[in-house]
Design an enzyme around this catalytic site. Structure first.
Site, PDB file in Angstrom:
ATOM      1  N   ARG A 144       0.860  -1.175   0.000  1.00  0.00           N
ATOM      2  CA  ARG A 144       0.000   0.000   0.000  1.00  0.00           C
ATOM      3  C   ARG A 144       0.901   1.230   0.000  1.00  0.00           C
ATOM      4  O   ARG A 144       2.016   1.188   0.520  1.00  0.00           O
ATOM      5  CB  ARG A 144      -0.890   0.022   1.238  1.00  0.00           C
ATOM      6  CG  ARG A 144      -1.759  -1.238   1.426  1.00  0.00           C
ATOM      7  CD  ARG A 144      -2.530  -1.160   2.732  1.00  0.00           C
ATOM      8  NE  ARG A 144      -3.389  -2.328   2.941  1.00  0.00           N
ATOM      9  CZ  ARG A 144      -3.051  -3.399   3.660  1.00  0.00           C
ATOM     10  NH1 ARG A 144      -1.852  -3.436   4.237  1.00  0.00           N
ATOM     11  NH2 ARG A 144      -3.882  -4.412   3.800  1.00  0.00           N
ATOM     12  N   LYS A 169      -2.425  -1.442   7.881  1.00  0.00           N
ATOM     13  CA  LYS A 169      -3.865  -1.193   7.910  1.00  0.00           C
ATOM     14  C   LYS A 169      -4.577  -1.947   9.022  1.00  0.00           C
ATOM     15  O   LYS A 169      -5.474  -1.412   9.665  1.00  0.00           O
ATOM     16  CB  LYS A 169      -4.466  -1.567   6.543  1.00  0.00           C
ATOM     17  CG  LYS A 169      -5.948  -1.258   6.416  1.00  0.00           C
ATOM     18  CD  LYS A 169      -6.426  -1.563   5.019  1.00  0.00           C
ATOM     19  CE  LYS A 169      -7.911  -1.275   4.857  1.00  0.00           C
ATOM     20  NZ  LYS A 169      -8.391  -1.567   3.484  1.00  0.00           N
ATOM     21  N   HIS A 232      -2.852   2.499  -6.933  1.00  0.00           N
ATOM     22  CA  HIS A 232      -3.169   1.335  -6.105  1.00  0.00           C
ATOM     23  C   HIS A 232      -3.366   0.072  -6.939  1.00  0.00           C
ATOM     24  O   HIS A 232      -3.285  -1.038  -6.414  1.00  0.00           O
ATOM     25  CB  HIS A 232      -4.427   1.609  -5.270  1.00  0.00           C
ATOM     26  CG  HIS A 232      -4.671   0.601  -4.190  1.00  0.00           C
ATOM     27  ND1 HIS A 232      -3.831   0.451  -3.097  1.00  0.00           N
ATOM     28  CD2 HIS A 232      -5.647  -0.345  -4.032  1.00  0.00           C
ATOM     29  CE1 HIS A 232      -4.288  -0.506  -2.319  1.00  0.00           C
ATOM     30  NE2 HIS A 232      -5.381  -1.018  -2.861  1.00  0.00           N
ATOM     31  N   ARG A 235      -0.823  -2.739  -6.791  1.00  0.00           N
ATOM     32  CA  ARG A 235      -0.995  -3.779  -5.759  1.00  0.00           C
ATOM     33  C   ARG A 235      -1.928  -4.887  -6.257  1.00  0.00           C
ATOM     34  O   ARG A 235      -1.657  -6.074  -6.056  1.00  0.00           O
ATOM     35  CB  ARG A 235      -1.536  -3.134  -4.493  1.00  0.00           C
ATOM     36  CG  ARG A 235      -1.802  -4.063  -3.321  1.00  0.00           C
ATOM     37  CD  ARG A 235      -2.094  -3.227  -2.085  1.00  0.00           C
ATOM     38  NE  ARG A 235      -2.805  -3.944  -1.047  1.00  0.00           N
ATOM     39  CZ  ARG A 235      -2.233  -4.663  -0.091  1.00  0.00           C
ATOM     40  NH1 ARG A 235      -0.914  -4.767  -0.047  1.00  0.00           N
ATOM     41  NH2 ARG A 235      -2.952  -5.276   0.840  1.00  0.00           N
ATOM     42  N   HIS A 266      -3.377  -8.862   4.674  1.00  0.00           N
ATOM     43  CA  HIS A 266      -4.825  -8.924   4.849  1.00  0.00           C
ATOM     44  C   HIS A 266      -5.177  -9.680   6.124  1.00  0.00           C
ATOM     45  O   HIS A 266      -4.490 -10.643   6.482  1.00  0.00           O
ATOM     46  CB  HIS A 266      -5.487  -9.599   3.654  1.00  0.00           C
ATOM     47  CG  HIS A 266      -5.493  -8.747   2.423  1.00  0.00           C
ATOM     48  ND1 HIS A 266      -5.479  -9.255   1.147  1.00  0.00           N
ATOM     49  CD2 HIS A 266      -5.502  -7.391   2.275  1.00  0.00           C
ATOM     50  CE1 HIS A 266      -5.482  -8.270   0.265  1.00  0.00           C
ATOM     51  NE2 HIS A 266      -5.494  -7.126   0.931  1.00  0.00           N
ATOM     52  N   TYR A 275      -8.949  -8.921  -4.581  1.00  0.00           N
ATOM     53  CA  TYR A 275      -7.874  -8.418  -5.435  1.00  0.00           C
ATOM     54  C   TYR A 275      -7.693  -9.258  -6.690  1.00  0.00           C
ATOM     55  O   TYR A 275      -7.021  -8.843  -7.628  1.00  0.00           O
ATOM     56  CB  TYR A 275      -6.555  -8.404  -4.658  1.00  0.00           C
ATOM     57  CG  TYR A 275      -6.344  -7.171  -3.824  1.00  0.00           C
ATOM     58  CD1 TYR A 275      -5.419  -6.199  -4.173  1.00  0.00           C
ATOM     59  CD2 TYR A 275      -7.083  -6.972  -2.661  1.00  0.00           C
ATOM     60  CE1 TYR A 275      -5.234  -5.063  -3.407  1.00  0.00           C
ATOM     61  CE2 TYR A 275      -6.909  -5.844  -1.883  1.00  0.00           C
ATOM     62  CZ  TYR A 275      -5.981  -4.895  -2.263  1.00  0.00           C
ATOM     63  OH  TYR A 275      -5.814  -3.782  -1.497  1.00  0.00           O
TER      64      TYR A 275
END
Length: 301
Positions: A144, A169, A232, A235, A266, A275
């Site tokens: 990220r 995150k 982004h 990613r 994650h 994703y």
């Protein structure tokens, strides 16, 4: 007891347990401003519905608000502060209309080839080698942007080829191995001196680089080389290309997914699955895998 008092106690409880709780706290305070200075028992389903969705279309923001309010009232009911919850029990399905752009190898080459000219613009504050290394790390390690800019000099191990991502995150740190070519790209832009707590990526004034500057440079770069997509999406591309490589290697993709999920940082595999956008090359590999499986069953039968 007032709504404001219950929200304050609930936020304090969660933060006292080590949670940042910043997003839910902001949503709950926004609801308090919407509802006004009222008693908790006076909150109506109508006020709740008006706050959850002021527009006709249901969005992911609706789900975030709903989750925060549902948990607040669960907290209040279990402590005898409320006897009912005005939060709607029916949860609508949010249409997922966004499809990320998965860069092709040729598009990635065009982006990297255009960095020198793009960063030579007047008043551009990021040197070309630095910006190229940033793009390579965003794609090559699936980071990220916030993780990239938070990297400290001491977090990058150039001797053993690894980087440390601190409390990202989902408030977890992770150690990521990186390949020799990516390690070399980082070594070429590493700040001089002994590694310390200062940012790894600095602009030409030796200052930390703001998020907006990275986005602005990428918009200019993709426009210059004629490539669609967001920053982004690098990613997303990393995740899809990793999955495609596993298919081509004949690996057990389902068993590999937890490793990809951990690498991406994650909390759940479901987050990783979002994703994995289907592209023609990936569809072809999956179809070939299924064909070999099906033909094998027919053969054995």
């Amino acid at each position: 007891m007032t709504l404001a008092t219950v929200i304050a106690a609930y936020v304090d409880l969660n933060q006292s347990m080590g949670r940042r709780f910043q997003v839910d706290a902001a949503l709950l305070r926004a609801f308090q401003r919407h509802a006004g200075d009222v008693e908790l028992a006076a909150v109506t389903p109508e006020a709740m519905s008006a706050f959850l969705q002021p527009r006709a279309q249901v969005t992911s923001t609706w789900l975030m608000k709903h989750r925060a309010l549902r948990r607040l009232f669960q907290y209040a009911i279990t402590r005898g502060l409320a006897t009912r919850s005005p939060v709607p029990t029916a949860i609508p399905r949010v249409p997922d209309t966004f499809v990320p752009h998965i860069y092709t190898d040729e598009e990635l080459r065009r982006l990297l080839a255009g960095v020198d000219e793009n960063q030579a613009r007047v008043r551009c504050t990021i040197a070309a080698p630095t910006y190229r290394a940033m793009l390579l790390l965003l794609y090559g390690a699936g980071l990220r942007l916030a993780e990239l800019l938070a990297l400290r000099q001491e977090d990058v191990d150039l001797d053993h080829g690894g980087i440390l991502i601190r409390e990202s995150k989902f408030y977890k740190s992770r150690q990521l191995p990186i390949g020799p070519r990516l390690t070399q790209a980082l070594a070429e832009v590493a700040p001089p001196g002994r590694p310390g707590p200062t940012p790894f990526f600095l602009n030409q004034r030796r200052e930390p680089i703001p998020h907006q500057t990275v986005w602005h440079n990428f918009d200019a770069l993709r426009t210059r080389v004629g490539v669609q997509g967001r920053l982004h999406d690098l990613r997303h591309t990393f995740a899809v290309h990793r999955l495609l490589a596993w298919y081509r290697e004949g690996a057990d993709v389902q068993r590999c997914l937890p490793h990809l999920s951990t690498y991406l940082g994650h909390a759940r595999i479901a987050g990783t699955q979002r994703y994995l956008t289907m592209i023609p090359a990936l569809l072809e590999q999956a179809s070939q895998r299924f064909e070999r499986y099906a033909c094998g069953e027919v053969y054995h039968a």
